[in-house]
Design a protein around this motif. Sequence first.
Motif, mmCIF file in Angstrom:
data_model
loop_
_atom_site.group_PDB
_atom_site.id
_atom_site.type_symbol
_atom_site.label_atom_id
_atom_site.label_comp_id
_atom_site.label_asym_id
_atom_site.label_seq_id
_atom_site.Cartn_x
_atom_site.Cartn_y
_atom_site.Cartn_z
ATOM 1 N N ASP A 125 26.088 57.279 45.386
ATOM 2 C CA ASP A 125 26.438 56.159 44.509
ATOM 3 C C ASP A 125 27.669 56.497 43.659
ATOM 4 O O ASP A 125 28.574 55.671 43.498
ATOM 5 N N ILE A 126 27.695 57.689 43.123
ATOM 6 C CA ILE A 126 28.807 58.108 42.273
ATOM 7 C C ILE A 126 30.094 58.184 43.086
ATOM 8 O O ILE A 126 31.150 57.725 42.640
ATOM 9 N N GLN A 127 30.030 58.743 44.285
ATOM 10 C CA GLN A 127 31.217 58.818 45.134
ATOM 11 C C GLN A 127 31.708 57.427 45.502
ATOM 12 O O GLN A 127 32.919 57.182 45.576
ATOM 13 N N SER A 128 30.789 56.493 45.715
ATOM 14 C CA SER A 128 31.169 55.113 46.013
ATOM 15 C C SER A 128 31.883 54.482 44.814
ATOM 16 O O SER A 128 32.890 53.785 44.967
ATOM 17 N N GLN A 129 31.365 54.731 43.607
ATOM 18 C CA GLN A 129 31.990 54.214 42.396
ATOM 19 C C GLN A 129 33.388 54.808 42.218
ATOM 20 O O GLN A 129 34.327 54.089 41.849
#
Length: 120
Positions: free
Chosen positions: A6-10
């Motif tokens: 999720d963080i990498q996507s953000q």
Amino acid sequence: MNNLIDIQSQIEKLQKQASEIKAKEFHSTVQDILAKMQAFGITVKDLQGAKPAKAVKGVRGKKAATAKSPKASKTAGVAVAPKYRGPNGETWSGRGLTPKWLSTLIAQGQTKESFAINAQ
């Protein structure tokens, strides 16, 4: 809960937004710079030969001093005879920070003077 994916996507979305904003603002920023260059008579040659300004920290209420490197003292780097000797042969000139071996012995109740080397 946020996980790594999720963080990498953000991060990816934010980087894409940043590059879009940069692309939109690039032309207007260049035009602003060109206008200021024209107003002040700055040429590309002026920019290429310009040295970056050095920041000088000032003291409140006083003018900032020019950035100069401090001069080394005439005695800097001169070897000094040891003034103290430890139980394992360690020596200290008595200048600078107290070495750990002596600090430890002083903390154990011994005196610094008990390790002084008698000058003959």
